[in-house]
Write a protein that holds these residues in place. Structure first.
Motif, short mmCIF file in Angstrom:
data_model
loop_
_atom_site.label_atom_id
_atom_site.label_comp_id
_atom_site.label_asym_id
_atom_site.label_seq_id
_atom_site.Cartn_x
_atom_site.Cartn_y
_atom_site.Cartn_z
N SER A 19 -32.32 5.19 -16.18
CA SER A 19 -33.32 4.14 -16.03
C SER A 19 -34.65 4.67 -15.53
N CYS A 20 -35.66 3.90 -15.82
CA CYS A 20 -37.02 4.22 -15.39
C CYS A 20 -37.07 4.17 -13.86
N PRO A 21 -37.63 5.21 -13.20
CA PRO A 21 -37.65 5.23 -11.74
C PRO A 21 -38.61 4.20 -11.14
N ILE A 22 -39.52 3.68 -11.96
CA ILE A 22 -40.51 2.74 -11.43
C ILE A 22 -39.99 1.30 -11.50
N CYS A 23 -39.46 0.90 -12.67
CA CYS A 23 -39.04 -0.49 -12.82
C CYS A 23 -37.53 -0.67 -12.91
N GLY A 24 -36.79 0.43 -13.04
CA GLY A 24 -35.33 0.33 -13.08
C GLY A 24 -34.75 -0.07 -14.43
N LYS A 57 -38.09 7.31 -21.82
CA LYS A 57 -39.29 6.66 -22.34
C LYS A 57 -39.16 5.16 -22.07
N CYS A 58 -39.84 4.74 -21.01
CA CYS A 58 -39.80 3.33 -20.61
C CYS A 58 -40.81 2.56 -21.45
N GLU A 59 -40.42 1.34 -21.86
CA GLU A 59 -41.34 0.50 -22.66
C GLU A 59 -42.67 0.29 -21.95
N GLU A 60 -42.55 0.13 -20.63
CA GLU A 60 -43.75 -0.20 -19.88
C GLU A 60 -44.45 1.03 -19.29
N HIS A 61 -43.67 2.00 -18.80
CA HIS A 61 -44.27 3.11 -18.06
C HIS A 61 -44.36 4.42 -18.81
N GLY A 62 -43.94 4.42 -20.07
CA GLY A 62 -44.04 5.64 -20.86
C GLY A 62 -43.00 6.67 -20.45
ZN LIG Z 1 -40.55 1.40 -16.28
#
Ligand SMILES: [Zn+2]
Length: 229
Positions: A19-24, A57-62
């Motif tokens: 998972s993305c470390p910023i938004c999970g 590769k997060c949809e929001e955070h790249g």
């Molecule tokens: Zn994210």
């Protein structure tokens, strides 16, 4: 093992979700980067943890590097190793820790700054009630720093340059009035700059300053270097 170094390779479970470390948000894998962290020594050998840390590769955070559970982002040391260094810094000078653990001044500074950050994060939840103020030096005479610690939690709250009244006052001034009032004891050595900064900043400081035995012994030893054998 090579050159007196132990290398531990950490591998990720096959098919584990990342998972993305910023938004999970669970995100598709992108690639991975090989990273190394110094960990607690194995016997007397320097021990290095090596892992291929995935990037997702997060949809929001790249494209972002996932967080690992054993180290803080940006650190070349595991959390357990950093905790050991902080423990030693409470007992010995920066130069002694630097020499004995084979760490540069920059490495120790980074470890201290991250400890301060953690202390600050915790400080928002609770106010320290029993604090300790220490001076510690790097190299024989120069580069003194002021270290404020939470004696109950065992965390470092602040590292300031020099050991002046201003460096300690800067920390006191970063607190709210309630937090300053909540301080019940300040343990320190008999250093006039620290005494004055505390008297000027903490309500009822006369009753709260405690000179601990170790510090007093050091002070007396300095005054009477030949006494006591
Ligand atoms: Zn994210």
């Amino acid at each position: 093992m090579s050159d007196g170094e132990v290398t531990v390779h950490v591998e990720q479970e096959q098919g584990a979700k990342q998972s993305c470390p910023i938004c999970g948000r669970v995100s598709p894998g992108y690639d991975s980067r090989r990273r190394r962290w110094r960990h607690l020594d194995t016997c007397q050998y320097k021990t290095i943890l090596v892992a291929d840390v995935p990037r997702v590769k997060c949809e929001e955070h790249g494209v972002v590097t996932v967080s690992v559970p054993w180290a803080e982002p940006g650190s070349g040391f595991t959390a357990m190793f950093e905790a050991l260094v902080i423990d030693w810094l409470k007992e010995a000078s920066i130069s002694a820790v630097s020499r004995l653990m084979g760490l540069s001044w920059n490495a120790i500074d980074g470890i201290m700054q991250r400890a301060v950050e953690r202390g600050l994060t915790r400080r928002e939840e609770t106010s320290p009630t029993h604090i300790g103020v220490d001076e510690t030096s790097f190299r024989k005479r120069h580069d003194y720093v002021t270290v404020v610690s939470d004696q109950k939690a065992g965390t470092v709250l602040y590292v300031g340059e020099d050991r002046t009244k201003a460096s300690l006052k800067a920390w006191y001034e970063s607190l709210t009035e309630e937090q300053r009032e909540a301080i019940e004891s300040v343990s320190m050595d008999m250093w006039p700059a620290f005494i004055n900064a505390t008297l000027e900043s903490i309500p009822g400081a006369e009753e709260k300053i405690a000179f601990d035995k170790f510090h007093v012994a050091k002070y007396l030893g300095g005054l009477f270097p030949k006494s006591g054998g």
